[in-house]
Enzyme design. Structure first.
Site: not given
Length: 480
Positions: A14, A35, A77, A184, A191-192, A261, A288, A448
């Site tokens: 797409v 391909r 991909k 990106k 965006e998440y 993704k 998610r 610590r």
């Protein structure tokens, strides 16, 4: 024999198909390869009437069809398939040819490809492309990085097909190596966070005011006419309001199991590696993951009905809706502040010299997080480039100050009534932690040192001096 084309594109899924059509619309001739020869044939059958498209079934013929320096965009991909495609192209390329990876590749992979291809004399560009199917067709946000020598040859194409806002293309050179793909990825991480904040806002309105999908959709529509104007708020309104042919809400049929993704996880991991507290993006990724435990959640709901402290709905619905709107906007500011902190930190670590204000302009159109809010970010970096974060820039300081009361009320209502709000609560916790002068984390260092003799800095001594206390016996402290 057909004339050589301006650019070649590999991968007719797409995004690839729509980018090709966008290029043709802007007067560029394009060679395509897939391909699966059948997919190439079908694409040419549907869109080849203009004569600006040429399709090929072999890599060699595809490469030979291009004008020099050859410009080839790979839209397949991410991962091993990209490396395999590059390997199949290399025997037919010449020094100065340009390879562009426009997929969602991990930025460190792009860094390595940049280095490897530079040795071969090939100019590699790792290019983030945002906007989905519609953006690719009508104008995406484009984030190219890699070998700067490629930019003069490819800029006319990609700045032409990018989204345009106020006469400016949403595409400019980002930086060397993997900078384009990193920017990106951070976009995707933001965006998440945006999406999760919208979901939590929906849940508060539904639970506390007993509103329907359509009612909340209408509220989102109204908010989209305010400072919250954005692609995602508009999309959320459309999804909530949409009805099928029988008049039933389509959203009511969607299973609450969220996919991803992997780019959000990458950014969460990168933030941790860089030491940047990007809590909202991390929480949005975890939300998610939790959503995928549908069967477990169903059982847990039966075992733990919850003991809400707030049983009555808010007395003034309109005032509460405004509180929730303020909470969403304040949390959005904090989420973007965290995202830009990560961009700034990694840019410094990598020597990219990212122009953060310019990134805000690139994201104003064509991409998933496009919003009016980004103009404020650009102005903030223009006016206060030295500020540690957006939170300390004048406009955002005022918004956070003015909305703090409503923000806290909305979060209190959610927590008190048992509504899960991982990102909203995380945003408020970050805000409170960010403005805390003396935190409880001194105890971390004390512990610590107690069990591991790691040492600690003292409040009354210069930074960088470390001390150890003999906690178990003498209680004496000495410099280490």
């Amino acid at each position: 024999m057909a004339p050589n084309t301006d650019i070649g594109l590999i991968g007719l899924a797409v995004m690839g198909k729509n980018l090709v059509l966008n290029m043709v619309d802007h007067g560029f001739s394009v060679s395509v390869y897939n391909r699966s020869p059948a997919k190439t044939e079908e694409f040419l059958k549907d869109h080849g009437e203009s004569g600006a498209l040429q399709g090929f079934t072999t890599i060699q013929e595809f490469v030979q069809s291009l004008k020099r320096p050859r410009k080839i965009m790979i839209m397949i991909k991410a991962g091993a398939p990209v490396d395999e495609m590059i390997a199949s192209l290399l025997p037919f390329l010449e020094e100065g040819d340009i390879l562009i990876d426009g997929g969602n590749s991990y930025y460190l992979d792009s860094e390595q490809r940049y280095v490897d291809l530079k040795k071969e004399g090939i100019l590699f560009v790792g290019m983030g492309v945002s906007g989905g199917e519609e953006g690719a067709r009508k104008g995406p946000s484009i984030m190219p990085g890699g070998n700067i020598d490629a930019w003069p040859a490819i800029a006319p194409i990609f700045q032409s097909i990018a989204a345009q806002v106020d006469g400016r293309p949403c595409c400019s050179w980002i930086g060397t190596g993997g900078a384009g793909h990193f920017v990106k990825a951070v976009h995707n991480g933001i965006e998440y966070g945006d999406i999760q904040l919208i979901c939590e806002t929906y849940e508060i309105l539904k639970t506390r005011l007993n509103l329907s999908l359509e009612q909340i959709g209408n509220i989102f529509f109204e908010w989209n006419q305010t400072d919250l104007n954005s692609y995602l708020i508009g999309a959320a309104a459309a999804v909530l309001i949409a009805k099928d042919e029988n008049g039933n809400a389509i959203a009511s049929t969607i299973l609450d199991v969220a996919g991803q993704k992997g780019t959000g996880r990458w950014v969460a991991e990168d933030a941790i590696k860089a030491g940047v507290p990007m809590s909202l993006i991390i929480e949005s990724v975890l939300a998610r993951y939790l959503s995928t435990w549908k069967e477990v959640r169903t059982k847990a709901a039966q075992e733990f009905p919850g003991i809400p402290l707030l049983c009555q709905p808010p007395q003034e619905a309109s005032a509460f809706i405004e509180d929730v709107r303020e909470a969403l906007y304040a949390a959005k500011i904090i989420s973007y502040a965290q995202g830009f902190m990560l961009l700034k930190q990694v840019s410094q670590d990598k020597g990219w010299d990212l122009n953060l204000g310019e990134l805000a302009l690139i994201w104003r159109g064509g991409c998933i997080i496009q919003s009016a809010f980004l103009d404020k970010i650009h102005q903030g970096f223009e006016n206060s480039p030295e500020a540690h974060s957006l939170i300390l820039q004048d406009y955002f300081k005022k918004v956070l100050f003015d909305s703090e009361t409503g923000f806290r009320r909305a979060v209190l209502h959610a927590i008190g009534s048992g509504v899960a709000i991982p990102c909203l609560s995380s945003a408020l916790s970050f805000y409170d932690g960010y403005r805390t002068v003396d935190s409880s984390l001194f105890l971390v260092q004390g512990l610590r040192d107690y069990f591991g003799a790691h040492g600690y800095e003292r409040r009354d001594c210069p930074r960088g001096e470390f001390y150890h206390t003999d906690w178990l016996e003498t209680k004496k402290t000495f410099r280490v």
